[in-house]
Write an enzyme that holds these catalytic residues in place. Structure first.
Site, short mmCIF file in Angstrom:
data_model
loop_
_atom_site.label_atom_id
_atom_site.label_comp_id
_atom_site.label_asym_id
_atom_site.label_seq_id
_atom_site.Cartn_x
_atom_site.Cartn_y
_atom_site.Cartn_z
CG HIS A 99 18.11 35.54 -38.95
ND1 HIS A 99 17.15 35.64 -39.92
CD2 HIS A 99 17.70 36.27 -37.90
CE1 HIS A 99 16.19 36.43 -39.46
NE2 HIS A 99 16.50 36.83 -38.24
CD GLU A 112 17.27 38.27 -29.81
OE1 GLU A 112 17.56 39.47 -29.60
OE2 GLU A 112 16.20 37.78 -29.48
N1 ACO Z 1 24.21 27.06 -33.42
C1 ACO Z 1 24.57 25.88 -33.93
N2 ACO Z 1 24.06 25.39 -35.07
C2 ACO Z 1 23.14 26.13 -35.69
C3 ACO Z 1 22.73 27.39 -35.22
C4 ACO Z 1 23.30 27.84 -34.03
N3 ACO Z 1 22.97 29.01 -33.50
N4 ACO Z 1 21.81 27.89 -36.05
C5 ACO Z 1 21.62 26.99 -37.01
N5 ACO Z 1 22.41 25.93 -36.80
C6 ACO Z 1 22.53 24.75 -37.63
C7 ACO Z 1 21.28 23.90 -37.51
O1 ACO Z 1 21.37 23.00 -36.43
C8 ACO Z 1 21.27 23.22 -38.84
O2 ACO Z 1 22.23 22.17 -38.79
P1 ACO Z 1 21.89 20.72 -39.38
O3 ACO Z 1 21.56 20.97 -40.84
O4 ACO Z 1 23.14 19.96 -39.14
O5 ACO Z 1 20.70 20.26 -38.60
C9 ACO Z 1 21.85 24.25 -39.80
O6 ACO Z 1 22.60 25.15 -38.98
C10 ACO Z 1 20.85 25.03 -40.57
O7 ACO Z 1 19.91 25.59 -39.70
P2 ACO Z 1 18.81 26.56 -40.32
O8 ACO Z 1 17.82 25.78 -41.10
O9 ACO Z 1 19.47 27.68 -41.00
O10 ACO Z 1 18.19 27.13 -39.03
P3 ACO Z 1 16.73 27.71 -38.88
O11 ACO Z 1 16.39 28.64 -39.97
O12 ACO Z 1 15.78 26.59 -38.62
O13 ACO Z 1 16.93 28.46 -37.52
C11 ACO Z 1 17.49 30.00 -35.87
C12 ACO Z 1 17.22 29.83 -37.37
C13 ACO Z 1 16.29 29.45 -35.10
C14 ACO Z 1 17.62 31.48 -35.55
C15 ACO Z 1 18.77 29.23 -35.52
O14 ACO Z 1 19.86 29.77 -36.22
C16 ACO Z 1 19.02 29.19 -34.03
O15 ACO Z 1 18.50 28.31 -33.35
N6 ACO Z 1 19.84 30.13 -33.49
C17 ACO Z 1 20.09 30.19 -32.07
C18 ACO Z 1 18.97 30.91 -31.33
C19 ACO Z 1 18.96 32.41 -31.61
O16 ACO Z 1 20.00 33.06 -31.73
N7 ACO Z 1 17.74 32.95 -31.71
C20 ACO Z 1 17.53 34.36 -32.02
C21 ACO Z 1 17.24 34.54 -33.48
S1 ACO Z 1 17.13 36.26 -33.92
C22 ACO Z 1 15.53 36.68 -33.56
O17 ACO Z 1 14.63 35.91 -33.64
C23 ACO Z 1 15.25 38.05 -33.11
#
Ligand code: ACO
Length: 362
Positions: free
Chosen positions: A253, A308
């Protein structure tokens, strides 16, 4: 890259875009406050009509009661049902998610009636009709005497829902009705900040919701559980996906650094539903392993289960087709979107950020 640009909060992390009385997310403490109440407490206290009344009252400064909201939503569902032939005209051949986008764009002001009610009342009617059409069936007429959650289920499932089923959907609706300045609410507020009407604003909100990084995640959560299939495959499947740099749906998140408080509220609601849908112990094993694997992969960035993951399991247990998950999310979030749009129109400033130019200079 110049020094100024490296400080630019690309993605607007932590930048307040508006002041609001509607909801507050504290990502460090894992707290969500909606209209002055913690989400876990709110779910025990009121249903969708009650929380909608609180949101609309907060947004406009004019108190509206739960009974009045229940009445206007019942009438609005009936009006939307009467307009279905027009609204669905343009959706032929489209999926449920895309058809929903096209149909809600056709909603419009009705003389003397509250736009908020027209929108929130219409969403489950449109979702229900698209689900029935996908099965080759006629839409199910709404019943204004039912609660919004009960009527939503009856239009989606074409049967009277049980009391625990209605309670579970109502708990889901309250849990996800609003969530600070998430991407879809921001999109809604950007449009409302131009003084465009509520119909334009919530259509923008829905478009933002459909992406898998936001409200499009629950269907892929079930696809992931299907693809993993058995307990023995959890480790190789998850490790393989992470090694390929894939994001695991239902985890992580932007704001929360601890567990999303909504996850446990939904887990509780699922526990009170008897049987049906996803294999819960298996989903629990997958969740446990993914949390461990994400901790190993990103030890400095806490990534936990988000709303989710349990949304997918809850809506699946209610036998709602997975293709309709995003429109059902929108049906709940429409309460928040309409309130945010009103609040923005009332006191907000045109939202107009800047960009960091990294192109060539003349
Ligand atoms: N799976 C694997 N790796 C992840 C995930 C995940 N679900 N989420 C974040 N990461 C990784 C990123 O790739 C990043 O790695 P890196 O630094 O090696 O590139 C690191 O964790 C940090 O990411 P953040 O900057 O914290 O992620 P961001 O804030 O951009 O994204 C998001 C948040 C979009 C929700 C992300 O966690 C994601 O894509 N999750 C999966 C999709 C999902 O569950 N969406 C629903 C969200 S809840 C809602 O909107 C109601």
């Amino acid at each position: 890259m110049n020094m100024q640009l490296s400080k630019t909060p690309i993605g607007l992390d932590g930048v307040p875009a508006a002041e609001t009385v509607l909801s507050h997310v504290d990502g460090e403490r894992g707290e969500l406050i909606i209209a002055g109440e913690r989400v876990g407490v709110l779910v025990g206290k009121t249903g969708f009509e009650g929380v909608t009344a609180r949101l609309w009252s907060g947004a406009t400064g004019q108190p509206v009661g739960e009974a009045a909201v229940r009445a206007v939503l019942g009438e609005a569902r009936q009006r939307a049902f009467a307009r279905l032939p027009d609204l669905l005209e343009i959706t032929r051949g489209l999926s449920i998610v895309d058809g929903f986008r096209a149909a809600i764009a056709g909603l419009r002001a009705e003389n003397g009636l509250q736009h908020e009610a027209t929108i929130v009342g219409a969403f489950p009617v449109i979702a229900g009709a698209l689900v029935q059409r996908a099965k080759g069936c006629d839409p199910v007429a709404p019943d204004p005497t039912l609660s919004h959650a009960a009527d939503t289920l009856s239009m989606l499932l074409n049967r009277k829902a049980s009391t625990p089923e209605v309670a579970a959907l109502d708990a889901y609706f309250v849990t996800v009705c609003d969530h600070g300045m998430n991407a879809s609410t921001f999109a809604t507020r950007v449009v409302a900040s131009t003084q465009a009407d509520l119909f334009a604003a919530v259509t923008a909100g829905y478009c933002a919701l459909t992406g898998p990084l936001h409200g499009g995640a629950p269907e892929p959560v079930l696809e992931m559980l299907d693809a993993i299939g058995t307990s023995e495959r959890i480790k190789p499947w998850v490790d393989g996906a992470l090694a390929r740099g894939e994001r695991l749906m239902g985890f992580g998140h932007r704001i929360y650094r601890v567990r999303d408080p909504r996850a446990d509220v939904l887990k509780g609601a699922i526990g009170r539903l008897a049987g049906g849908g996803t294999d819960l112990p298996f989903a629990g094993e997958v969740e446990t392993y993914i949390r461990e694997a994400l901790r190993r992969k990103n030890p400095d960035r806490p990534l936990d289960t988000n709303v989710e993951f349990f949304t997918a399991i809850l809506l699946d247990a209610l036998t709602i087709p997975r293709q309709a998950f995003t429109p059902i999310f929108a049906a709940a979030r429409s309460a928040g979107w309409t309130a945010h749009a009103r609040e923005q129109q009332r006191g907000g400033r045109l939202i107009r950020p800047s960009s960091a130019y990294i192109g060539p200079m003349p």
